[in-house]
Design an enzyme around this catalytic site. Structure first.
Site, mmCIF file in Angstrom:
data_model
loop_
_atom_site.group_PDB
_atom_site.id
_atom_site.type_symbol
_atom_site.label_atom_id
_atom_site.label_comp_id
_atom_site.label_asym_id
_atom_site.label_seq_id
_atom_site.Cartn_x
_atom_site.Cartn_y
_atom_site.Cartn_z
ATOM 1 N N GLU A 117 0.852 -1.197 0.000
ATOM 2 C CA GLU A 117 0.000 0.000 0.000
ATOM 3 C C GLU A 117 0.880 1.235 0.000
ATOM 4 O O GLU A 117 2.086 1.139 0.272
ATOM 5 C CB GLU A 117 -0.891 0.002 1.248
ATOM 6 C CG GLU A 117 -2.085 -0.923 1.123
ATOM 7 C CD GLU A 117 -3.045 -0.805 2.291
ATOM 8 O OE1 GLU A 117 -2.677 -0.231 3.319
ATOM 9 O OE2 GLU A 117 -4.168 -1.289 2.149
ATOM 10 N N HIS A 233 -9.603 10.628 4.016
ATOM 11 C CA HIS A 233 -9.489 9.826 2.794
ATOM 12 C C HIS A 233 -10.001 10.701 1.651
ATOM 13 O O HIS A 233 -11.057 11.320 1.788
ATOM 14 C CB HIS A 233 -10.335 8.558 2.921
ATOM 15 C CG HIS A 233 -9.988 7.536 1.893
ATOM 16 N ND1 HIS A 233 -10.348 7.675 0.576
ATOM 17 C CD2 HIS A 233 -9.277 6.409 1.980
ATOM 18 C CE1 HIS A 233 -9.876 6.641 -0.101
ATOM 19 N NE2 HIS A 233 -9.219 5.862 0.721
ATOM 20 N N ARG A 279 -1.993 10.879 -1.060
ATOM 21 C CA ARG A 279 -3.343 11.011 -0.493
ATOM 22 C C ARG A 279 -3.640 12.400 0.106
ATOM 23 O O ARG A 279 -4.664 13.012 -0.185
ATOM 24 C CB ARG A 279 -3.455 9.994 0.632
ATOM 25 C CG ARG A 279 -4.757 9.310 0.717
ATOM 26 C CD ARG A 279 -4.759 8.484 1.974
ATOM 27 N NE ARG A 279 -5.091 7.101 1.661
ATOM 28 C CZ ARG A 279 -5.466 6.221 2.580
ATOM 29 N NH1 ARG A 279 -5.503 6.550 3.848
ATOM 30 N NH2 ARG A 279 -5.778 5.004 2.231
ATOM 31 N N HIS A 340 -11.182 10.033 8.332
ATOM 32 C CA HIS A 340 -10.954 8.588 8.259
ATOM 33 C C HIS A 340 -10.319 8.033 9.531
ATOM 34 O O HIS A 340 -10.704 6.971 10.004
ATOM 35 C CB HIS A 340 -10.036 8.343 7.062
ATOM 36 C CG HIS A 340 -9.883 6.913 6.679
ATOM 37 N ND1 HIS A 340 -10.950 6.084 6.472
ATOM 38 C CD2 HIS A 340 -8.769 6.164 6.446
ATOM 39 C CE1 HIS A 340 -10.503 4.881 6.119
ATOM 40 N NE2 HIS A 340 -9.191 4.910 6.122
ATOM 41 N N ARG A 375 -0.588 8.804 9.879
ATOM 42 C CA ARG A 375 -0.571 7.340 9.995
ATOM 43 C C ARG A 375 -0.162 6.676 8.683
ATOM 44 O O ARG A 375 -0.644 7.043 7.614
ATOM 45 C CB ARG A 375 -1.973 6.858 10.357
ATOM 46 C CG ARG A 375 -2.120 5.363 10.361
ATOM 47 C CD ARG A 375 -3.568 4.966 10.513
ATOM 48 N NE ARG A 375 -4.331 5.231 9.318
ATOM 49 C CZ ARG A 375 -5.141 4.341 8.730
ATOM 50 N NH1 ARG A 375 -5.296 3.144 9.247
ATOM 51 N NH2 ARG A 375 -5.833 4.657 7.652
HETATM 52 C C1 FAD Z 1 -13.617 2.274 6.137
HETATM 53 C C2 FAD Z 1 -12.395 2.028 6.983
HETATM 54 C C3 FAD Z 1 -11.331 1.316 6.451
HETATM 55 C C4 FAD Z 1 -10.184 1.086 7.234
HETATM 56 N N1 FAD Z 1 -9.174 0.304 6.721
HETATM 57 C C5 FAD Z 1 -8.116 -0.013 7.518
HETATM 58 C C6 FAD Z 1 -7.122 -0.918 7.065
HETATM 59 O O1 FAD Z 1 -7.199 -1.455 5.971
HETATM 60 N N2 FAD Z 1 -6.081 -1.192 7.901
HETATM 61 C C7 FAD Z 1 -5.950 -0.624 9.142
HETATM 62 O O2 FAD Z 1 -4.972 -0.909 9.859
HETATM 63 N N3 FAD Z 1 -6.892 0.222 9.585
HETATM 64 C C8 FAD Z 1 -7.969 0.524 8.830
HETATM 65 N N4 FAD Z 1 -8.926 1.376 9.301
HETATM 66 C C9 FAD Z 1 -8.790 1.901 10.675
HETATM 67 C C10 FAD Z 1 -9.093 0.785 11.682
HETATM 68 O O3 FAD Z 1 -10.220 0.066 11.259
HETATM 69 C C11 FAD Z 1 -9.353 1.340 13.077
HETATM 70 O O4 FAD Z 1 -8.366 2.251 13.432
HETATM 71 C C12 FAD Z 1 -9.360 0.202 14.112
HETATM 72 O O5 FAD Z 1 -10.261 -0.803 13.708
HETATM 73 C C13 FAD Z 1 -9.735 0.723 15.487
HETATM 74 O O6 FAD Z 1 -9.913 -0.374 16.346
HETATM 75 P P1 FAD Z 1 -10.346 -0.129 17.842
HETATM 76 O O7 FAD Z 1 -10.482 -1.480 18.478
HETATM 77 O O8 FAD Z 1 -9.445 0.845 18.473
HETATM 78 O O9 FAD Z 1 -11.767 0.598 17.748
HETATM 79 P P2 FAD Z 1 -13.113 0.174 17.013
HETATM 80 O O10 FAD Z 1 -12.926 -0.978 16.128
HETATM 81 O O11 FAD Z 1 -13.699 1.389 16.428
HETATM 82 O O12 FAD Z 1 -14.029 -0.287 18.235
HETATM 83 C C14 FAD Z 1 -14.492 0.644 19.181
HETATM 84 C C15 FAD Z 1 -15.543 -0.038 20.035
HETATM 85 O O13 FAD Z 1 -15.892 0.774 21.145
HETATM 86 C C16 FAD Z 1 -17.300 0.824 21.292
HETATM 87 N N5 FAD Z 1 -17.619 2.049 22.009
HETATM 88 C C17 FAD Z 1 -17.393 3.340 21.612
HETATM 89 N N6 FAD Z 1 -17.814 4.193 22.560
HETATM 90 C C18 FAD Z 1 -18.301 3.450 23.591
HETATM 91 C C19 FAD Z 1 -18.884 3.745 24.837
HETATM 92 N N7 FAD Z 1 -19.116 5.013 25.238
HETATM 93 N N8 FAD Z 1 -19.276 2.730 25.641
HETATM 94 C C20 FAD Z 1 -19.112 1.440 25.260
HETATM 95 N N9 FAD Z 1 -18.573 1.096 24.065
HETATM 96 C C21 FAD Z 1 -18.165 2.081 23.246
HETATM 97 C C22 FAD Z 1 -17.799 0.760 19.867
HETATM 98 O O14 FAD Z 1 -19.144 0.393 19.817
HETATM 99 C C23 FAD Z 1 -16.846 -0.291 19.292
HETATM 100 O O15 FAD Z 1 -17.274 -1.584 19.664
HETATM 101 C C24 FAD Z 1 -10.086 1.612 8.548
HETATM 102 C C25 FAD Z 1 -11.149 2.326 9.066
HETATM 103 C C26 FAD Z 1 -12.304 2.528 8.302
HETATM 104 C C27 FAD Z 1 -13.443 3.279 8.914
#
Ligand code: FAD
Length: 526
Positions: A117, A233, A279, A340, A375
């Protein structure tokens, strides 16, 4: 009291669930609160994949260098090194938990299909077709649901941390189904609540990304940093009903051209590589064209390619756009840049520990020092995994019981009543997201930031008043949190008097290495 456990986790994305699995495997009782259904998360939407050094021709040094180059001077080298070097072990964890990644070849001679990428100088992205996050989330959710030491409470919305003299003892949470708020106590609390990209009008993120954990930690007195660095993005489908559909950069890779409202190609004005510029530059150029013309979107044109080829090369984009009435073989695709990824967050050390005792932050909600000012693609899923594992390892040695005399405080509603003016929530919600988009977006100026600061102050006062007058709902909680996130992005953006990585201010268009190789740290005054 609603419950107590060894460890309380908020959030069920890659960070929260992988942490919970490891802690339960170490014999801890874990409660996971998540505000919607278990799999609702940013993680489930990740498309591209997860970066790790697995190819013989690749090296840790190369992944470290690529990450540091992207971070524009603000990455913490010791963090980058730890994340990159622990990557392969964490991928092993995912495989053990049942995640399937795409492979090349068949049978014994098959190997992972590593892709490349932007910004990576080697093939090091593991993926499950273009649904990597959904596959990871599926496997982790399945494992967690079956583990006897993990209690998952869906539709439980974290409200505020319970603190005592700089120590976090748990969290108040709203049961969305009953409307009741309860106290959840724990020896350690782990915020894994993801990012806050919903603070912007246009975003690729799902509705859960409202920066709740960040706002809760800030209210409790934790340090947060680098909120000026939001990644946009460049091309997200613009359509009133398509909330967040990404139009992959691969389209421009195959010759698609960005055009303004009059049909003129404009990227030549901004970069010698035209539509294939990096980007950030493309996102900035689109923003400039939209601001000049007042148009709500620009268009991406691939109609000069043969229709049969387009349908074969981009089946998902073709199908999805068609559902919204855009036939990409004949029509230009309306696109806008969209928020994003949140590079800033709760400041943590190498173990995910925040500046408050007993409080950890992992995943997108944290500011660990990995991403710096920008990032590198596919490093965020990896960061979530590595820091979940490091936080758990740290807690193995450091989990201390709560003092026996500590009692869960009661949640008091005072004179709050049911609101009959929900319109206040929707009005303020729209206003914040629009003002952030227009004044604190991809290209900033001092004047626009000052305007935004004045507006957000008034909105925060109004929301504060509303919060205390009426019984809380999930919508109100999210509104209060998004307002805090907005205020922090504005403050950090105003503080940084230079342009670096994802932060671009026309009044200070250059890097200032002499004064600004440092984080923008904020903490609430006691
Ligand atoms: C369209 C898209 C494509 C992406 N592609 C990539 C990729 O290819 N590679 C990569 O490395 N990253 C990618 N990213 C970024 C990556 O997906 C995220 O940074 C990562 O998944 C974050 O993980 P996390 O566990 O920190 O949070 P999340 O996966 O966002 O989980 C957060 C959790 O907390 C919960 N929550 C939030 N607030 C509260 C609250 N007050 N009380 C209780 N629960 C709560 C939510 O419901 C959720 O379950 C992408 C993001 C998007 C949106």
């Amino acid at each position: 009291m609603a419950g107590s456990s060894d460890i309380l986790v908020l959030g069920s994305g890659i960070a929260g669930l992988s942490f919970a699995l490891k802690a339960a495997q170490s014999g801890r009782q874990v409660t996971v609160l998540t505000k919607r259904a278990l799999r609702d998360s940013n993680t489930a939407y990740a498309q591209g994949g997860i970066a790790s050094v697995l190819d013989e021709e690749d090296s840790f040094l190369s992944h470290i260098e690529d990450t540091i180059k992207s971070g524009a001077g603000l990455c913490k080298p010791e963090v980058v090194e730890a994340v990159v070097k622990e990557g392969p072990q964490r991928i092993e964890d995912l495989l053990r938990w049942g995640v399937h990644f795409s492979k090349r070849g068949r049978g014994r001679s098959s190997s992972f299909d590593l892709t490349r990428e932007g910004g990576h100088s080697a093939r090091r992205i593991l993926h499950s077709a273009d649904l990597t996050g959904a596959e990871i989330e599926r496997a982790l959710a399945q494992k967690v649901s079956r583990h006897s030491r993990i209690k998952v409470l869906q539709w439980h919305h974290g409200v505020d941390l319970i603190t005592r003299r700089g120590e976090v003892m748990g969290c108040f949470a709203l049961n969305i189904h009953t409307g009741k708020i309860g106290a959840f106590l724990a020896k350690a609390t782990v915020l894994a609540t993801g990012g806050g990209s919903k603070v912007y009008l246009y975003t690729t993120n799902p509705d859960v990304a409202t920066g709740d954990g960040l706002a809760m930690a800030y209210r409790a007195g934790a340090k947060v940093a680098n909120m000026e660095f939001f990644q946009f993005h460049p091309t997200c489908l613009f359509h009133p009903k398509a909330k967040r559909f990404l139009i992959s950069e691969a389209l421009r890779g195959e010759g698609a051209i960005l055009r303004d409202g009059r049909g003129h190609a404009f990227m030549g004005r901004f970069h010698p590589l035209k539509d294939l510029a990096p980007r950030d530059i493309v996102a900035r150029a689109i923003d400039a064209v939209m601001k000049e013309s007042g148009d709500e979107f620009v268009t991406l044109d691939i109609t000069h390619q043969p229709a049969v080829w387009i349908r074969k090369r981009f089946p998902n984009i073709y199908k999805t756009c068609l559902q919204f009435g855009v036939d990409i073989t004949k029509d230009r695709i309306p696109v806008v840049p969209a928020a994003h990824f949140m590079c800033g967050g709760i400041v943590t050390d190498l173990n995910g520990l925040s500046s408050l005792k007993r409080l950890y932050a992992i995943g997108e909600v944290a500011c660990t020092g990995l991403h710096g000012a920008n990032r590198l693609a596919s490093n965020s899923l990896l960061e979530g995994l590595v820091f979940a594992s490091r936080a758990e390892a740290h807690l193995k040695e450091n989990l201390r019981p709560l003092p026996p005399w500590f009692k869960a405080p009661r949640w008091t509603t005072g004179h709050a009543t049911d609101s009959n003016e929900a319109v206040v929530v929707t009005q303020n919600w729209d206003e914040i997201r629009r003002l952030m988009w227009n004044y604190v977006g991809i290209v900033r100026t001092d004047k626009r930031l000052e305007r935004a600061a004045r507006r957000i102050k008034l909105l925060e006062q109004e929301i504060h008043q509303y919060y205390w007058d009426f019984l809380v709902t999930a919508d109100l909680l999210e509104l209060r949190n998004i307002a805090t996130v907005a205020a922090l992005v504005i403050k950090c953006s105003m503080a940084r008097k230079e342009s670096r990585g994802l932060h671009f201010n026309l009044d200070y268009p250059k890097l200032d290495d002499r004064r600004w190789i440092r984080d923008t740290v904020m903490a609430k005054r006691a």
